[in-house]
Design an enzyme around this catalytic site. Structure first.
Site, PDB file in Angstrom:
ATOM      1  N   ILE A  34       1.070  -1.229  -0.087  1.00 56.42           N
ATOM      2  CA  ILE A  34       0.054   0.028   0.126  1.00 56.42           C
ATOM      3  C   ILE A  34       0.778   1.181  -0.015  1.00 56.42           C
ATOM      4  CG2 ILE A  34      -1.589   1.225   1.218  1.00 56.42           C
ATOM      5  CD1 ILE A  34      -2.766  -1.360   2.793  1.00 56.42           C
ATOM      6  N   HIS A  44      -1.665  -2.891  -4.100  1.00 58.15           N
ATOM      7  CA  HIS A  44      -1.295  -3.883  -4.962  1.00 58.15           C
ATOM      8  C   HIS A  44      -1.586  -5.282  -3.989  1.00 58.15           C
ATOM      9  CE1 HIS A  44       2.261  -6.667  -6.783  1.00 58.15           C
ATOM     10  NE2 HIS A  44       1.034  -6.914  -7.184  1.00 58.15           N
ATOM     11  N   HIS A  60      -3.277  -7.828 -13.116  1.00 58.98           N
ATOM     12  CA  HIS A  60      -2.034  -8.256 -14.123  1.00 58.98           C
ATOM     13  C   HIS A  60      -1.729  -9.753 -14.252  1.00 58.98           C
ATOM     14  CE1 HIS A  60       0.210  -6.382 -10.629  1.00 58.98           C
ATOM     15  NE2 HIS A  60       0.175  -7.458 -10.542  1.00 58.98           N
ATOM     16  N   PRO A  69       3.860  -0.120 -11.521  1.00 65.72           N
ATOM     17  CA  PRO A  69       4.611   0.184 -10.649  1.00 65.72           C
ATOM     18  C   PRO A  69       6.030  -0.105 -10.705  1.00 65.72           C
ATOM     19  CG  PRO A  69       3.747  -1.907  -9.992  1.00 65.72           C
ATOM     20  CD  PRO A  69       3.044  -1.376 -11.305  1.00 65.72           C
ATOM     21  N   HIS A 120       3.569  -5.235 -16.430  1.00 64.71           N
ATOM     22  CA  HIS A 120       2.863  -4.842 -14.995  1.00 64.71           C
ATOM     23  C   HIS A 120       3.942  -4.433 -14.121  1.00 64.71           C
ATOM     24  CE1 HIS A 120       5.320  -8.131 -13.356  1.00 64.71           C
ATOM     25  NE2 HIS A 120       4.513  -8.255 -12.307  1.00 64.71           N
TER      26      HIS A 120
END
Length: 407
Positions: A172, A187, A280, A312, A336
């Site tokens: 987070i 995530h 993803h 990310p 991803h």
């Protein structure tokens, strides 16, 4: 502008977005193994974050006709990202963000915490909040009972992990964009429920294939597949869709709790009406090159024209909000993330705590030996990965994290 390289194989070709750096030998072999499957449609696409995985590489996009490979979908089915932009700006934040991090950690179970409190136990809830329990019973209970009745080995913890983060590379974050607007990003996936589904059906596929007389050589036993028309295929698709829906709801429920935590410490704020919530690790039915096919994205994000996604970097290098360009050669997909350059074990041996602390300067986060396997040095250069896929996505926002919470 075409950015992929074309590689012929004994099966279908490979189209690889590898200009960020050559893919490792083991990953290249896995890509060739997948390309040799007779039901693969067109070609196999490799995103710039490709690295070795179970059966199929992380960062690959595989279109198949009348069959699906459970190991290519993986065991964290529906794993993905969610991001929400708020009306807050950096100027409205307190000097210290430690209280915000602590509040979020209280709000959302993370990792496999060994210490038990009234609300958190290992991997989930000790006392499940009413909102979480209600979401489970309204959205999932009946569906799950039907699936588990046919395959009782997959039954286990379900509702008490909904709304929890998990460990590994799940996280987070509180972030700021190029205009100093505050975002929340997280995530996570389908937790233990998806893991049990994935693991069970990977083994079930191996057992089913062992009984068949194939007219081709299966290069890797982890590429065991399920054929459309079989009961096992139908059961897997049902369970997979369940896990993907669970993962989507998991992120939504986590996000609500994180925003509630922020409201305890920050001025009143609003959020954008449209949140980004994208898988993803998943498979879905799509139309490509004139055929209706199953598209498995293992560590890849859907990037249709105009579609927003999240890529990310690592816990210290920021992330990107992107808009898809609809490149058909990638089956309308993008990377991803940055992709690993070190295994978890290697990272723990090679990266020192001092190096990790230096990489995390200015970010409110854990700085201890327990997160060395997630240190920025364990990942590819996110800038190079983004440069390698300019024909797949356009960057809309660059986010830099100011708070990071790992499991």
């Amino acid at each position: 502008m075409t950015q992929y390289s074309h590689h012929e194989t004994a099966g279908v070709p490979l189209k690889l977005w590898d200009s960020a750096g050559p893919f490792e030998a083991g990953a290249m072999q896995q890509l060739r193994n997948v390309a040799s499957l007779p039901f693969v449609h067109g070609h196999v696409a490799g995103m710039p974050d490709v690295h070795w995985g179970k059966g199929a590489t992380v960062g690959s996009v595989i279109a198949t006709k009348a069959a699906i490979v459970p190991a290519a979908v993986g065991v964290d089915i529906g794993c993905g990202m969610m991001a929400v932009r708020t009306s807050l700006t950096a100027s409205q934040l307190p000097d210290s963000l430690s209280a915000i991090r602590a509040e979020i950690e209280r709000a959302v179970p993370k990792g496999m915490e060994s210490s038990q409190t009234a609300n958190h136990v290992k991997g989930g809830w000790g006392i499940t909040p009413n909102s979480i329990a209600r979401a489970w019973y309204d959205r999932f209970e009946d569906r799950w009972r039907k699936i588990a009745a046919r395959h009782p080995k997959i039954d286990g913890k379900t509702s008490d992990q909904l709304g929890s983060m998990g460990g590994g590379n799940h996280f987070i974050e509180v972030c700021l964009d190029e205009e100093d607007r505050l975002w929340v990003m997280l995530h996570s996936g389908s937790r233990g429920t998806g893991n049990r589904i994935g693991t069970y059906f990977i083994e079930a596929a191996k057992t089913a294939i062992a009984k068949e007389r194939l007219d081709f050589h299966l290069a890797d036993k982890d590429l065991a597949f399920l054929s459309e028309g079989s009961q096992l295929f139908d059961d897997y698709i049902e369970a997979m869709h369940f896990a993907q829906d669970y993962a989507m709801s998991n992120r939504e429920l986590m996000m609500l709790r994180v925003l509630e935590a922020l409201r305890k410490h920050l001025p009143a704020f609003k959020t954008d009406k449209q949140a980004i919530n994208c898988h993803h690790n998943y498979a879905t039915r799509e139309q490509h090159f004139g055929e209706r096919v199953w598209v498995t994205r293992k560590g890849a994000v859907s990037a249709r024209a105009g579609e927003l996604g999240i890529i990310p970097g690592s816990m210290g290098t920021g992330s990107f909000i992107v808009e898809g360009l609809g490149n058909e050669q990638s089956f309308c997909s993008c990377s991803h993330g940055a992709g690993r350059v070190m295994s978890r074990g290697e990272a723990k041996k090679r990266i020192t705590l001092e190096q990790h602390a230096e990489a995390m300067k200015g970010i409110e986060a854990r700085v201890d030996e327990g997160v060395l396997d997630e240190s920025p040095a364990a990942y590819k250069d996110i800038g190079a990965v983004m440069a390698a896929q300019q024909d797949l996505v356009a960057i809309r926002h660059r986010l830099r994290q100011i708070v990071n919470i790992k499991g």
